[in-house]
Every structure is written in structure tokens, then in C-alpha cells.
Design an enzyme around this catalytic site. Structure first.
Site, short mmCIF file in Angstrom:
data_model
loop_
_atom_site.label_atom_id
_atom_site.label_comp_id
_atom_site.label_asym_id
_atom_site.label_seq_id
_atom_site.Cartn_x
_atom_site.Cartn_y
_atom_site.Cartn_z
NE ARG A 1 50.51 39.18 55.12
CZ ARG A 1 49.59 38.98 56.04
NH1 ARG A 1 49.12 37.76 56.28
NH2 ARG A 1 49.13 39.99 56.74
CB THR B 1 53.27 41.86 55.30
OG1 THR B 1 51.85 41.87 55.13
CG2 THR B 1 53.66 40.79 56.29
CG ASN B 2 49.58 44.90 57.65
OD1 ASN B 2 48.64 44.14 57.83
ND2 ASN B 2 49.69 45.64 56.53
CG ASP B 3 50.47 41.78 63.39
OD1 ASP B 3 51.20 40.88 62.94
OD2 ASP B 3 50.75 42.46 64.39
CB SER B 4 45.71 42.84 57.99
OG SER B 4 44.46 42.49 57.43
#
Ligand code: CTP
Ligand code: CA
Length: 226
Positions: free
Chosen positions: A61, A33-36
Site C-alpha cells: 500500500r 496497516t501502518n504509516d509507511s
């Protein structure tokens, strides 16, 4: 107050917003996933609701509380988000893609937990479909708004994305600015159209950015042909 100033300007309009970071499964217990944080997209959904729009929020997410008074559809992967967006897109007046969509996903999702055999593990990643670029090709009378989170050459990268994806507006932010971008409660953004800079907004809360963006969007919604 800014929100009150915009009251009613989106009544009768459908606003489609995406938010959060997509989750790309490796196996049943692991993912990429990523930091969003989802906060920017949620702020847009709430501001659009307060301006009288019918809001559909497609949320990947996020840890942020889901907004009330809007239709929320939860998704996990870039593929899920693509499918949901395409089915909500046609009758939307404004589409705002604040989500951080994975650019690559594991080629295969292992059906069972991957065991730690061997000293290295290689994952093959394949490119996801670009949702915004597809919308740019398919749009009829929707106003299309993208985001560009950059760490360098912000204006050049943002304008390149706007043209490549045929957006009407792009919201650019330099994620290296302290207190702005991923996870923060504030943001410092520039908004561009095909002619160049439309607004260079000062540092403000994501709620205030949302209102400024929607006020710009409201006056640019294309007139639908009967
Ligand atoms: N986007 C999308 N589908 C993807 C990737 C990105 O719809 N598969 C959208 C994002 O939601 C955002 C815009 O495209 O509104 C720009 O995303 P960004 O990651 O900044 O651009 P990319 O084209 O993916 O380029 P790069 O990550 O290489 O900077
Ligand atoms: Ca990307």
C-alpha cells in the site's frame, strides 16, 4: 551531481526493492496497516534504475506515484510480499527491504463484513513470517539491506536487527525526528554493518539517501562464484 556520479555503477546488476505498508485484511471492507508512505523504497528503486540496474520493485500500500522504468509488482499482505520476494530473490544482487511489513495479522479473515453485535470485539492476531530474517538464512551471494525505524535506543535496536536477520547493512532512522521517516520527503539515517557505524548521514532528501545507500551497496556486492 550525486546521481550522475553513480551512473552505470549498477549496470548488469539486479536490485530487488520492497516498499510501502502491508495490508492485513480483517474482513472484505476493513484492514490493518501502518504509516509507511512507500517514498523511501520508491526513491531507492528510481536511484538504482538511474545507476543502470535492472530493478524489481515489490510495492504494498502506497499513495506515491509508481516509478517508471522498473518492474513493479503490487502486493497487499505480508504473506503476498513474502511469496513475491522469495521468487525474485535468488538471482538478485542487492535486496533492499524498505517496506513496513506487518508483524501481526488477523488469525482469520472474515469472508463477509463483520456485523456490530455486542459492545466489544476481539481480534486474535498472529505473527507474520519475517521476510528479511528468512532471506538472511537463505542468502548465497546477495547483498542484504534492511531498514530499522525506531523511536528509542536507535543504534542498539538497529544493530540487534542486523545481527538477528544477518543483513549486510541496516539503515536506521529515528522516526521521532521532525521531517524524517514515515510520510516525510526527507530522512536522517545512520547506516551500520556488523562492525558498527558505516555512515552517519546528515538530514537530506529521500532521493539523496537512496543514492548514498546504493553507492555503499555497489562497492559491497559479493563476487559471484562461477
Ligand atoms: N521485516 C520483514 N518481515 C517482517 C517484519 C519486518 O522483512 N515480518 C523487515 C522490514 O522490512 C525491515 C526490517 O525487517 O527491513 C526491520 O523491520 P522492523 O519492523 O524495524 O523490525 P522487527 O524485527 O519487526 O522488530 P520491531 O517491529 O519489534 O521493532
Ligand atoms: Ca516490525
Amino acid at each position: 551531481e550525486a546521481v550522475r556520479a553513480g551512473r552505470g555503477v549498477l549496470s548488469g546488476k539486479k536490485v530487488l526493492v520492497t516498499a510501502g505498508g502491508t495490508v492485513e485484511r480483517i474482513d472484505p471492507v476493513r484492514y490493518i496497516t501502518n504509516d509507511s508512505s512507500g517514498k523511501m523504497g520508491f526513491a531507492i528503486a528510481k536511484a538504482a534504475r538511474d545507476m543502470g540496474a535492472e530493478v524489481v520493485l515489490i510495492a504494498a500500500r502506497t499513495d506515491a506515484p509508481l516509478p517508471e522504468g522498473v518492474t513493479v509488482q503490487r502486493v497487499e499482505s505480508a504473506k503476498d510480499m513474502y511469496d513475491r520476494v522469495m521468487s525474485e530473490f535468488t538471482d538478485s544482487d542487492i535486496v533492499i527491504k524498505a517496506a513496513a511489513v506487518a508483524d501481526y495479522r488477523p488469525e482469520q479473515e472474515a469472508p463477509v463484513k463483520i456485523k456490530k453485535n455486542g459492545d466489544t470485539l476481539s481480534l486474535t492476531l498472529v505473527k507474520t513470517d519475517d521476510i528479511l530474517e528468512t532471506l538472511g538464512q537463505r542468502k548465497t551471494s546477495q547483498l542484504l539491506i534492511g531498514f530499522a525505524a525506531e523511536t528509542d535506543h536507535v543504534e542498539a535496536h538497529a544493530l540487534d536487527k542486523l545481527r538477528r536477520k544477518q543483513c549486510d547493512l541496516i539503515v536506521a532512522n529515528d522516526v521521532t525526528v521532525a521531517g524524517a521517516g514515515f510520510g516525510a520527503d526527507s530522512n536522517k539515517v545512520q547506516i551500520y554493518n556488523a562492525d558498527g557505524l558505516v555512515r552517519d548521514l546528515p538530514f537530506m532528501t529521500k532521493e539523496e539517501v537512496a543514492v548514498q545507500l546504493l553507492l555503499l551497496a555497489a562497492e559491497r556486492i559479493p563476487v559471484k562464484e562461477a
